[in-house]
Design an enzyme around this catalytic site. Structure first.
Site, mmCIF file in Angstrom:
data_model
loop_
_atom_site.group_PDB
_atom_site.id
_atom_site.type_symbol
_atom_site.label_atom_id
_atom_site.label_comp_id
_atom_site.label_asym_id
_atom_site.label_seq_id
_atom_site.Cartn_x
_atom_site.Cartn_y
_atom_site.Cartn_z
ATOM 1 N N HIS A 31 99.309 74.494 74.160
ATOM 2 C CA HIS A 31 98.451 74.890 73.036
ATOM 3 C C HIS A 31 97.004 75.090 73.502
ATOM 4 C CE1 HIS A 31 97.789 75.585 68.835
ATOM 5 N NE2 HIS A 31 97.074 74.493 68.607
ATOM 6 N N HIS A 39 91.428 74.289 72.796
ATOM 7 C CA HIS A 39 91.625 74.863 71.461
ATOM 8 C C HIS A 39 90.557 75.890 71.092
ATOM 9 C CE1 HIS A 39 92.695 74.976 67.144
ATOM 10 N NE2 HIS A 39 93.817 74.383 67.487
ATOM 11 N N HIS A 83 100.724 69.497 61.797
ATOM 12 C CA HIS A 83 99.734 69.044 62.775
ATOM 13 C C HIS A 83 99.781 67.519 62.918
ATOM 14 C CE1 HIS A 83 98.246 73.003 61.530
ATOM 15 N NE2 HIS A 83 97.643 73.069 62.707
ATOM 16 N N ASP A 96 101.083 70.635 66.059
ATOM 17 C CA ASP A 96 100.004 71.149 66.909
ATOM 18 C C ASP A 96 98.864 70.140 67.043
ATOM 19 O OD1 ASP A 96 101.502 73.438 66.878
ATOM 20 O OD2 ASP A 96 99.939 74.740 66.057
ATOM 21 N N ASP A 97 98.069 70.341 68.099
ATOM 22 C CA ASP A 97 96.752 69.717 68.297
ATOM 23 C C ASP A 97 96.780 68.286 68.814
ATOM 24 O OD1 ASP A 97 95.901 72.112 67.319
ATOM 25 O OD2 ASP A 97 95.108 71.338 65.426
#
Length: 286
Positions: free
Chosen positions: A148, A152, A243, A97-98
């Site tokens: 995603h 965020h 991540h 993620d991210d």
């Protein structure tokens, strides 16, 4: 005359020894200075266009609150919300993620290439827009890309279907221009959702992807701790949360190092790494 010659020879020898000693001292002192100037902390790698996480750092948000449990959402929406694959096959899926994050994503990709392992990357639209070359690399190397959100946000704190729709569609459009398809996979920031948000995502033709194995790498523990968090609760069909991106002062170096323990260990145990759509037998595009 002989004494004069000897005196001159002794003087020359003393001067020569002094020159060598002085030169050695200068070089010895200069060497470490030159080396230290080349040592760059990973956190200081340039990332001028890196957007920060709108909802706040992963550690503070994940520890601050617990919204609806992922398992409850999966039970309520079994055709939309997924936590794991079939338990009768030794397949698992690595997810990140991210990203894309220029400080860490390329190194994650290097490790995946080294072990010939596919993964699924849930990207932020804002970071994808800033680093399209990393997005292209992710796709070209056989990995699957998911949505995603754009900035965020904490979607539970926002509590607004309009915010969800805007964040998701903007990211979908951004990614489409780069990868040529509209992704069918969505993962919420921090894993935070509630019923109405899941229902809205279903109307937008998304599958929501959770996880059953959390590496807790956002705590930035040593690599062996991150690896233990994964290996100690591994099971067939697991979706593993990691991540490749971080907030501006975050560091995913230990995540990268932990992969050198996680991947070969699971391969030796007979696990096969697949992408999320392969594990769940769902499409990766709309």
């Amino acid at each position: 005359m002989k004494k004069q010659i000897v005196k001159w020879l002794l003087t020359i020898e003393v001067l020569f020894c002094f020159y060598l000693t002085n030169d050695f001292t200068v070089n010895a002192n200069a060497a470490p200075l030159e080396d230290s100037s080349q040592q760059v902390d990973v956190k200081d790698k340039p990332a001028e266009d890196l957007t920060d996480l709108r909802g706040g750092p992963e550690n503070s948000e994940r520890e601050r609150q617990t919204p609806v449990d992922l398992r409850i959402l999966q039970q309520r929406y079994p055709d939309v919300f997924f936590l794991q694959g079939a338990s009768d096959q030794n397949q698992v899926a690595l997810t990140f993620d991210d990203g894309p994050d220029p400080r860490f994503t390329n190194e994650v990709l290097d490790v995946l290439n080294q072990y010939d392992v596919p993964a699924t990357f849930f990207l932020l639209g804002s970071r994808a827009a800033a680093y399209p070359e990393i997005v292209t690399r992710i796709q070209n190397e056989g990995h699957v890309i998911g949505n995603h959100t754009y900035f965020h946000p904490n979607l539970v704190d926002e509590a607004d279907l309009g915010t969800l729709e805007q964040e998701v569609i903007r990211t979908e459009d951004e990614l489409y221009d780069m990868i040529g398809y509209r992704t069918h996979l969505f993962r919420p920031p921090y894993g935070f959702l509630y019923d109405e948000l899941v229902e809205q995502l279903a109307r937008m033709n998304y599958s929501v992807i959770g996880w059953t194995v959390d590496s807790l790498d956002w705590q930035e523990d040593p690599p062996e701790v991150i690896a233990s968090n994964v290996l100690d609760i591994m099971h067939p069909g697991a979706i593993i949360l990691m991540h490749d991106g971080a907030e501006r002062d975050g560091d995913r170096t230990n995540t990268i190092e932990s992969l050198h323990q996680i991947i070969p260990t699971l391969q030796q145990q007979g696990y096969e790494f697949v992408t999320v759509p392969e594990l769940l037998n769902i499409p990766f595009e709309k």
